[in-house]
Design an enzyme around this catalytic site. Structure first.
Site, PDB file in Angstrom:
ATOM      1  N   HIS A  51       0.844  -1.200   0.000  1.00 19.70           N
ATOM      2  CA  HIS A  51       0.000   0.000   0.000  1.00 19.70           C
ATOM      3  C   HIS A  51       0.883   1.256   0.000  1.00 19.70           C
ATOM      4  O   HIS A  51       1.030   1.903  -1.029  1.00 19.70           O
ATOM      5  CB  HIS A  51      -0.997   0.021   1.153  1.00 19.70           C
ATOM      6  CG  HIS A  51      -1.919  -1.146   1.186  1.00 19.70           C
ATOM      7  ND1 HIS A  51      -2.808  -1.415   0.161  1.00 19.70           N
ATOM      8  CD2 HIS A  51      -2.082  -2.133   2.101  1.00 19.70           C
ATOM      9  CE1 HIS A  51      -3.487  -2.512   0.454  1.00 19.70           C
ATOM     10  NE2 HIS A  51      -3.060  -2.971   1.605  1.00 19.70           N
TER      11      HIS A  51
ATOM     12  N   ASP B 125      -4.409  -8.055  -2.943  1.00 20.02           N
ATOM     13  CA  ASP B 125      -4.685  -7.900  -1.515  1.00 20.02           C
ATOM     14  C   ASP B 125      -5.977  -8.592  -1.084  1.00 20.02           C
ATOM     15  O   ASP B 125      -6.133  -8.922   0.079  1.00 20.02           O
ATOM     16  CB  ASP B 125      -4.720  -6.418  -1.112  1.00 20.02           C
ATOM     17  CG  ASP B 125      -4.910  -6.244   0.396  1.00 20.02           C
ATOM     18  OD1 ASP B 125      -4.221  -6.931   1.157  1.00 20.02           O
ATOM     19  OD2 ASP B 125      -5.756  -5.431   0.802  1.00 20.02           O
TER      20      ASP B 125
END
Length: 338
Positions: free
Chosen positions: A153, A204
């Protein structure tokens, strides 16, 4: 979920990780297995909740798990092991230091993925309140963050963190569909790439598992923020898709810790075969094929065949185990929902 629901150890400490690695072997894909270290439920070392018991490990117990895994399924060209500290809120600085020290003693520069860092504004604010530093800044100041690291991220980094992270050789692991799904924000991809930063692209979660969607969002997010077109083009690569596809291959290879990411001597022979009759690319010259693959969404995938380690695993858009896998998935789902 390394343990039973009540937190009890399985007879085989590496039960879950071993099953995932075995599934990759049977499906014919490469894998870098990164068991997750999870200890706390907040930056203040808050005790984990009862429903988190099966997540919990110490640095020593996690490394014991990886040792058991590596003994049963040794590393090879298709398989690598490393660690994934969950986040700075779930792993203390002391535990992270202990984990890395012992990891280096047992494994050769194993990959290290911090799987949630600076993902949301609230996380950055909590880290500032607890430590006086931003999450990425805190890591860079205290650890040898380099090309074997992947910070997943890293959405909310400031200009200083962006420059330092790019210079370190670290991979920023971007999960565009998830970050959009959760409303996390937009990573400063243009600035990071212009500073020669490495990026990788992942999902993810299972809200999306199409690499083309991830790459499309990588460019479109920048266009929406900047109100410009072709944001990720460069002076040497005028087609944005060429630039970020190459960047994702390079960063992804570093993140896996395996010799992949290019058709070159000493690299694993992984490649895709495109269908030149597909409506998205048919009639185009090959210099625009990649742009069409990423940005066009007409019909089925333009990827016809997939070779992994020199072996054809997808033939005419079909995996040999496709029907069997779907049937077993449905049976497993029925069992879980019953």
């Amino acid at each position: 979920m390394h343990h039973a629901p009540d937190g009890a150890l399985y007879a085989n400490r590496a039960e879950l990780a071993g099953r995932v690695v075995d599934a990759a072997v049977r499906a014919g894909i490469g894998i870098t297995m990164l068991p997750v270290l999870y200890e706390y439920s907040g930056f203040d070392k808050s005790a984990p909740r009862e429903d988190q018991r099966r997540f919990l490990n110490t640095p020593d117990s996690l490394l014991t798990l990886i040792d058991a895994l590596a003994r049963g399924l040794p590393e090879n060209g298709a398989r690598r092991y490393g660690v994934a500290p969950h986040s700075l809120r779930a792993v203390s600085g002391e535990s992270l230091a202990a984990l890395l020290e012992e990891l280096d003693a047992r494994f050769r520069r194993a990959p290290v993925h911090i799987i949630h860092v600076a993902e949301q504004v609230a996380e950055v604010e909590a880290c500032l309140a607890a430590t006086g530093h931003r999450p990425v800044e805190w890591l860079l100041d205290r650890f040898g963050v380099d090309e074997r690291w992947c910070l997943v991220h890293a959405t909310h980094i400031d200009e200083n963190e962006c420059a330092r992270l790019a210079a370190s050789g670290t991979v920023a692991g971007l999960c565009l569909t998830t970050e959009a799904n959760l409303g996390d924000g937009v990573f400063p991809s243009r600035n990071y790439l212009d500073a020669s930063g490495r990026i990788g692209v992942g999902s993810d979660s299972h809200v999306g598992v199409d690499w083309r969607s991830e790459l499309r969002l990588l460019e479109y997010g920048q266009r929406l923020c900047r109100r410009q077109r072709n944001v990720l083009a460069s002076t040497t690569q005028s087609w944005p898709a060429d630039r970020f596809f190459d960047a994702a291959l390079d960063g992804g290879a570093h993140a896996t810790g395996r010799a992949v990411g290019a058709l070159a001597p000493s690299r694993r022979a992984d490649w895709l075969v495109l269908d030149d009759a597909h409506p998205g690319i048919g009639g185009h010259t090959c210099d625009t094929w990649l742009s069409s693959v990423v940005f066009c969404e007409h019909g089925e995938t333009p990827v016809r065949d997939v070779f992994v380690g020199g072996r054809k695993m997808i033939d005419a858009r079909r995996h040999a185990q496709e029907h069997e896998s779907l049937a077993r998935y449905r049976a497993a789902l029925r069992g879980l929902l019953s």
